[in-house]
Design a protein around this motif. Structure first.
Motif, PDB file in Angstrom:
ATOM      1  N   SER A 152       0.704  -1.547   0.365  1.00  0.00           N
ATOM      2  CA  SER A 152      -0.321   0.025  -0.177  1.00  0.00           C
ATOM      3  C   SER A 152       0.455   1.292  -0.491  1.00  0.00           C
ATOM      4  N   GLY A 153       2.388   0.813  -0.594  1.00  0.00           N
ATOM      5  CA  GLY A 153       2.645   2.311  -0.700  1.00  0.00           C
ATOM      6  C   GLY A 153       2.212   3.212  -1.319  1.00  0.00           C
ATOM      7  N   PRO A 154       3.195   4.452  -2.269  1.00  0.00           N
ATOM      8  CA  PRO A 154       2.374   5.204  -3.195  1.00  0.00           C
ATOM      9  C   PRO A 154       2.167   4.387  -4.884  1.00  0.00           C
ATOM     10  N   THR A 155       2.935   3.390  -5.124  1.00  0.00           N
ATOM     11  CA  THR A 155       2.574   2.606  -6.273  1.00  0.00           C
ATOM     12  C   THR A 155       1.429   1.329  -5.947  1.00  0.00           C
ATOM     13  N   GLY A 156       0.919   0.875  -5.504  1.00  0.00           N
ATOM     14  CA  GLY A 156       0.282   0.285  -4.779  1.00  0.00           C
ATOM     15  C   GLY A 156      -1.009   0.730  -5.136  1.00  0.00           C
ATOM     16  N   LEU A 157      -1.099   2.288  -4.297  1.00  0.00           N
ATOM     17  CA  LEU A 157      -2.632   3.171  -4.151  1.00  0.00           C
ATOM     18  C   LEU A 157      -2.502   3.611  -5.180  1.00  0.00           C
ATOM     19  N   GLY A 180      -0.146   3.176   3.796  1.00  0.00           N
ATOM     20  CA  GLY A 180       0.788   3.401   3.528  1.00  0.00           C
ATOM     21  C   GLY A 180       1.889   3.241   3.515  1.00  0.00           C
ATOM     22  N   GLY A 181       2.193   1.825   3.696  1.00  0.00           N
ATOM     23  CA  GLY A 181       4.060   1.295   3.248  1.00  0.00           C
ATOM     24  C   GLY A 181       4.862   2.930   3.348  1.00  0.00           C
ATOM     25  N   LEU A 201      -6.884   8.887   1.828  1.00  0.00           N
ATOM     26  CA  LEU A 201      -7.068   7.150   1.461  1.00  0.00           C
ATOM     27  C   LEU A 201      -9.195   7.421   2.172  1.00  0.00           C
ATOM     28  N   GLU A 202      -9.628   8.083   2.865  1.00  0.00           N
ATOM     29  CA  GLU A 202     -11.037   8.042   2.693  1.00  0.00           C
ATOM     30  C   GLU A 202     -11.828   8.285   1.014  1.00  0.00           C
ATOM     31  N   GLN A 203     -11.183   9.064   0.530  1.00  0.00           N
ATOM     32  CA  GLN A 203     -11.592   9.332  -0.567  1.00  0.00           C
ATOM     33  C   GLN A 203     -11.064   8.068  -1.515  1.00  0.00           C
TER      34      GLN A 203
END
Length: 503
Positions: A152-157, A180-181, A201-203
């Motif tokens: 769940s870092g920037p790539t995963g998100l 968030g990683g 994350l809420e979005q």
């Protein structure tokens, strides 16, 4: 451009930082709140709207920089937000964390200070949130296809958000207790407060992305079972296998990896801990590694009340100006830069002078020495000194230059070699690795295992947050093509991904 002479009449003005004596007493971001908006329209006016925007090509995301600079100079914030989010899912992250290769590629930077592109970006992102320009964008209909994103870092998100918006059902798996990683546990709050991450994350939750924390794939859920459950799996675990420092004394207590140290400080800010078990308070701290992670350790140690902090960089002292022979424009140059953390270290009572730098350049670690172990296994011994030597341009020791630094704590910040294999994910799936230890993939991000894709640092190797988001967007487009059998409706980043992607 709104002002054809803006680059001639307006000097560069950066987002001012809070006074050092104020900011080292808290974990808030280092910049003066509210001080950016009054200056940013004038700064955007400095953009020359070049016929060939090298800044655009220097950005891995292909950000439409001249377009949103022009819109900001006219104070059309909604249109600027639309242009910015067209290529970047998380500009509030990149505007705070990216080292801005776009500014190195700015045409104005040939002979003047570059446009403050990074500051414009974060101003647009923050204004967009304040004015409600980035509501959730759930899909109009679901595709019936399912995707698991591991990490769940920037790539995963970024991959998860793009695929969710395309109508696929996406579940993000994270082995830590929060999403968030490294954005969550690794980046200090004084560089990016976690409220920016929580808001995004809420979005994503409102759009339909699902999150599963405290779930290690390969540890808590079998990797093959996961692959059988989903139509596609995206591996975005990052490059978290840290590089070691193999020198005598490494086994001494008090010698830690940076990523053992930094997450503890983040947990204090999250309210999980009252005091970090690895606090630098009252200690003489030496950081081995001259990069951004080392600087993060530096700023953290100062806030924890270290007695002294020294950062070792094996590279020689950089020049203050670009060397056109070794670093020609528009490449990203290696220059002498003073980060916020380095400013703060100068103000320690132990600093030798007000203009002293906490960094020692051209310095290589020889060994650690410390308390003597008792020989019965009950006492490992604690580090007390770090022995170093000056090195030349070929990293060969300079005779007679050995010296000793007091060191009650040593933090190793030498980067990462590839994805961590501890959970068993890579071995259980049988993923092929290259000689760097990263996951191999083809030009469409597909691994050697059917329906499994890899992106970000896990496949590319450690890189910048802007590359991470670009990889997430690109792998989402590839997965969407795979799931639908049609040309993807998702835009892949412009620029680097127009060219063939090697494994």
């Amino acid at each position: 451009m709104a002002d054809p002479k803006g680059f001639l009449t307006t000097p560069r003005e950066d987002w001012p930082r809070r006074p050092v004596e104020e900011r080292v007493r808290d974990w808030d971001e280092v910049y003066v709140p509210g001080a950016l908006l009054p200056i940013i329209s004038r700064q955007a006016d400095r953009c020359m709207d070049c016929g060939i925007p090298f800044c655009h090509d220097a950005c891995p995301l292909g950000n439409l920089i001249p377009e949103w600079n022009d819109l900001v100079s006219r104070e059309d914030w909604r249109a600027a937000s639309d242009r910015l989010h067209a290529t970047n899912n998380f500009p509030e992250f990149t505007g705070r964390l990216c080292p801005a290769p776009c500014e190195a590629g700015c045409v104005l930077a040939i002979n003047q200070p570059a446009v403050t592109i990074k500051n414009v970006e974060v101003a647009v992102a923050d204004r967009a949130w304040a004015d409600g320009f980035v509501p959730p964008r759930p899909p109009e209909r679901l595709s019936g296809r399912t995707v698991a994103v591991v990490g769940s870092g920037p790539t995963g998100l970024a991959a998860a958000q793009q695929l969710t918006r395309a109508g696929h059902t996406v579940v993000v798996y994270e082995r830590a207790d929060r999403i968030g990683g490294l954005l969550r546990y690794g980046i200090p709050a004084f560089k990016m407060e976690k409220r920016h991450l929580d808001r995004r994350l809420e979005q994503m939750r409102a759009e339909g992305t699902r999150f599963r924390t405290s779930t290690g794939i390969g540890r808590d859920i079998g990797a093959e079972g996961l692959r059988a459950r989903y139509d596609a799996v995206v591996i975005a675990t990052g490059a978290t296998a840290w590089r070691e420092l193999d020198v005598p004394g490494r086994e001494l207590a008090g010698v830690h990896q940076a990523m053992e140290y930094l997450p503890m400080a983040d947990r204090v800010c999250e309210g999980d801990l009252e005091v970090s078990p690895l606090s630098a308070a009252g200690k003489h701290v030496v950081i081995v590694g001259g990069g951004d992670t080392g600087a993060d350790c530096l700023g953290t140690a100062v806030r924890e009340g270290a007695a002294s902090v020294t950062q070792l960089d094996i590279y020689p002292l950089p020049e203050a100006e670009r060397d056109e022979d070794s670093d020609p424009w528009p490449t990203y140059p290696r220059l002498y830069r003073l980060s916020a953390a380095h400013e703060e270290a100068r103000d320690l009572e132990s600093a030798p002078a007000a203009d002293a730098d906490a960094r020692l350049f051209a310095a290589s670690t020889l060994r650690f020495t410390g308390d003597t172990a008792d020989g019965h296994g009950g006492h490992v011994g604690h580090v007390r000194e770090l022995h170093l030597v000056e090195v030349d341009a070929r990293r060969q020791p300079v005779s007679g230059s050995e010296r000793v630094l007091p060191a009650d704590m040593v933090l190793i910040a030498l980067g990462f070699s590839g994805p961590d294999r501890g959970d068993g994910l890579i071995d259980q799936l049988g993923l092929a690795l290259d000689d760097r230890g990263t996951i191999t993939r083809d030009a469409h991000f597909a691994t050697n295992v059917p329906r499994v894709f890899a992106a970000g640092d896990a496949a590319r190797g450690q890189s910048l947050v802007v590359w991470a988001i670009a990889e997430g967007r690109a792998v989402a487009a590839a997965v969407d093509r795979h799931l639908t059998g049609e040309a993807s409706r998702l835009p892949a980043p412009i620029g680097p991904y127009d060219r063939p992607l090697t494994a």
